[in-house]
Design a protein around this motif. Structure first.
Motif, PDB file in Angstrom:
ATOM      1  N   ALA A 205       0.848  -1.199   0.000  1.00  0.00           N
ATOM      2  CA  ALA A 205       0.000   0.000   0.000  1.00  0.00           C
ATOM      3  C   ALA A 205       0.885   1.252   0.000  1.00  0.00           C
ATOM      4  N   LEU A 206       1.948   1.236   0.806  1.00  0.00           N
ATOM      5  CA  LEU A 206       2.842   2.393   0.863  1.00  0.00           C
ATOM      6  C   LEU A 206       3.492   2.631  -0.496  1.00  0.00           C
ATOM      7  N   SER A 207       3.877   1.541  -1.168  1.00  0.00           N
ATOM      8  CA  SER A 207       4.554   1.722  -2.447  1.00  0.00           C
ATOM      9  C   SER A 207       3.577   2.231  -3.514  1.00  0.00           C
TER      10      SER A 207
ATOM     11  N   GLY B 114       1.574   4.625  -2.692  1.00  0.00           N
ATOM     12  CA  GLY B 114       1.319   5.992  -2.252  1.00  0.00           C
ATOM     13  C   GLY B 114       0.110   6.135  -1.347  1.00  0.00           C
ATOM     14  N   HIS B 115      -0.411   5.013  -0.830  1.00  0.00           N
ATOM     15  CA  HIS B 115      -1.541   5.097   0.086  1.00  0.00           C
ATOM     16  C   HIS B 115      -1.075   5.569   1.466  1.00  0.00           C
ATOM     17  N   VAL B 116      -2.012   6.110   2.221  1.00  0.00           N
ATOM     18  CA  VAL B 116      -1.739   6.390   3.630  1.00  0.00           C
ATOM     19  C   VAL B 116      -1.965   5.084   4.393  1.00  0.00           C
ATOM     20  N   VAL B 117      -0.998   4.706   5.230  1.00  0.00           N
ATOM     21  CA  VAL B 117      -1.149   3.470   6.012  1.00  0.00           C
ATOM     22  C   VAL B 117      -1.081   3.815   7.490  1.00  0.00           C
ATOM     23  N   LEU B 118      -2.128   3.493   8.214  1.00  0.00           N
ATOM     24  CA  LEU B 118      -2.138   3.692   9.667  1.00  0.00           C
ATOM     25  C   LEU B 118      -2.397   2.336  10.306  1.00  0.00           C
ATOM     26  N   ALA B 119      -1.646   2.039  11.355  1.00  0.00           N
ATOM     27  CA  ALA B 119      -1.763   0.701  11.938  1.00  0.00           C
ATOM     28  C   ALA B 119      -1.802   0.772  13.455  1.00  0.00           C
TER      29      ALA B 119
END
Ligand SMILES: Nc1ncnc2c1ncn2[C@@H]1O[C@H](COP(=O)(O)OP(=O)(O)OP(=O)(O)O)[C@@H](O)[C@H]1O
Ligand SMILES: [Mg+2]
Length: 265
Positions: A40-42, A44-49
């Motif tokens: 997801a990061l690659s 360009g998404h925002v990733v919150l965990a």
């Protein structure tokens, strides 16, 4: 991985989704979520965990707070045009970062408003780029968090938000599975590795007796790795009970069902 990529593709098209992983301790839920996060990061998404924690089971919304609070505190979200006083008030019931002086726990008849407020918050976060929200270890989560998840799955925010969830089998995962209806929801039950896959995983463990390790670990990657590192031998497979340096005694392992060497499936 194909199912995960399809969910990320849908997210790129602006569609929300939900992924739930269910499987016993050490089967690879967190590992698979890490793979999802990276992909997801690659894109360009925002990733919150965030994750629920064994020692914070009584804290309301702890996995949600873990995932969202710091982000909300460090981004000026309250200046977004969609943010209003009601949203701030409702979110204060969930997130300390937004909590006013009068903030407290949500009471039952307020919950639906709280659920809607969190949905609105997620839509604000996902306004610019798709959002992947990872909530792990939900077998330790409180009721309120599960209710919130069910509400958001039932009524997804009108934004590209992917909820990615994981839990060991049990009451919480049953509730998640029941909430996961609709075409955008994917439930994956992670199974043990096959003997061939176990051999692949153990390829780095020099001199590992894959057969004996597989007998012991039964295709669970965590046990395979631990036993592989510790160099289990045939006497362990025979179950002489002497234990193995560096590996916790199996009775202490937090398995949710059955003896740790499960019957073949
Ligand atoms: N498919 C896999 N290939 C290689 N290694 C794996 C795989 N699945 C899991 N592992 C390894 O096994 C170990 C345990 O996996 P993981 O932490 O993801 O388990 P888990 O399902 O999250 O367990 P828990 O319920 O205890 O959190 C990790 O070291 C992980 O890297
Ligand atoms: Mg895990």
């Amino acid at each position: 991985m194909g199912r995960l990529e399809a969910l990320l593709d849908a997210l790129d098209r602006g569609e929300p989704g939900c992924l739930a992983l269910e499987g016993e301790a050490g089967i690879g839920k967190t590992r698979l979520l890490a793979e999802l996060r990276e992909r997801a990061l690659s894109r360009g998404h925002v990733v919150l965990a965030g994750a629920a924690s064994e020692f914070e089971r009584d804290l309301p919304f702890s996995a949600w707070v873990d995932a969202l609070d710091a982000y909300v505190a460090s981004h000026a979200l309250s200046s977004a045009p969609e943010w209003d006083a009601e949203l701030g008030r409702e979110l204060g019931l969930v997130l300390p970062a937004v909590r006013g002086r009068d903030g407290g726990g949500a009471v039952p008849d307020e919950r639906y408003r709280t659920h809607r407020a969190v949905g609105r918050l997620l839509a604000i976060v996902a306004a610019e780029r798709p959002l992947v929200l990872v909530l792990d270890d939900l077998h330790w989560s409180d009721d309120g968090s599960l209710e919130l998840i069910a509400a958001l799955v039932g009524r997804p925010p009108p934004a590209p938000v992917l909820l990615a969830l994981a839990a060991r089998p049990g009451a919480a995962s049953d509730r998640l599975a029941a909430a996961l209806t609709g075409p955008d929801a994917v439930l994956l039950r992670l199974e043990e590795l096959s003997r061939g896959e176990a051999a692949e995983l153990l390829a780095q463990a020099a001199g590992a007796d894959v057969g004996a390790l597989f007998e012991l670990a039964g295709g669970n990657p965590f046990f395979l790795e631990q036993l592989g590192r510790a160099g289990a031998d045939a006497s362990m497979a025979a179950g002489d009970g002497t234990g193995l340096a560096g590996v916790p005694a199996y009775t202490a392992w937090p398995l949710t069902s059955g003896p740790w060497r499960r019957p073949g499936r």
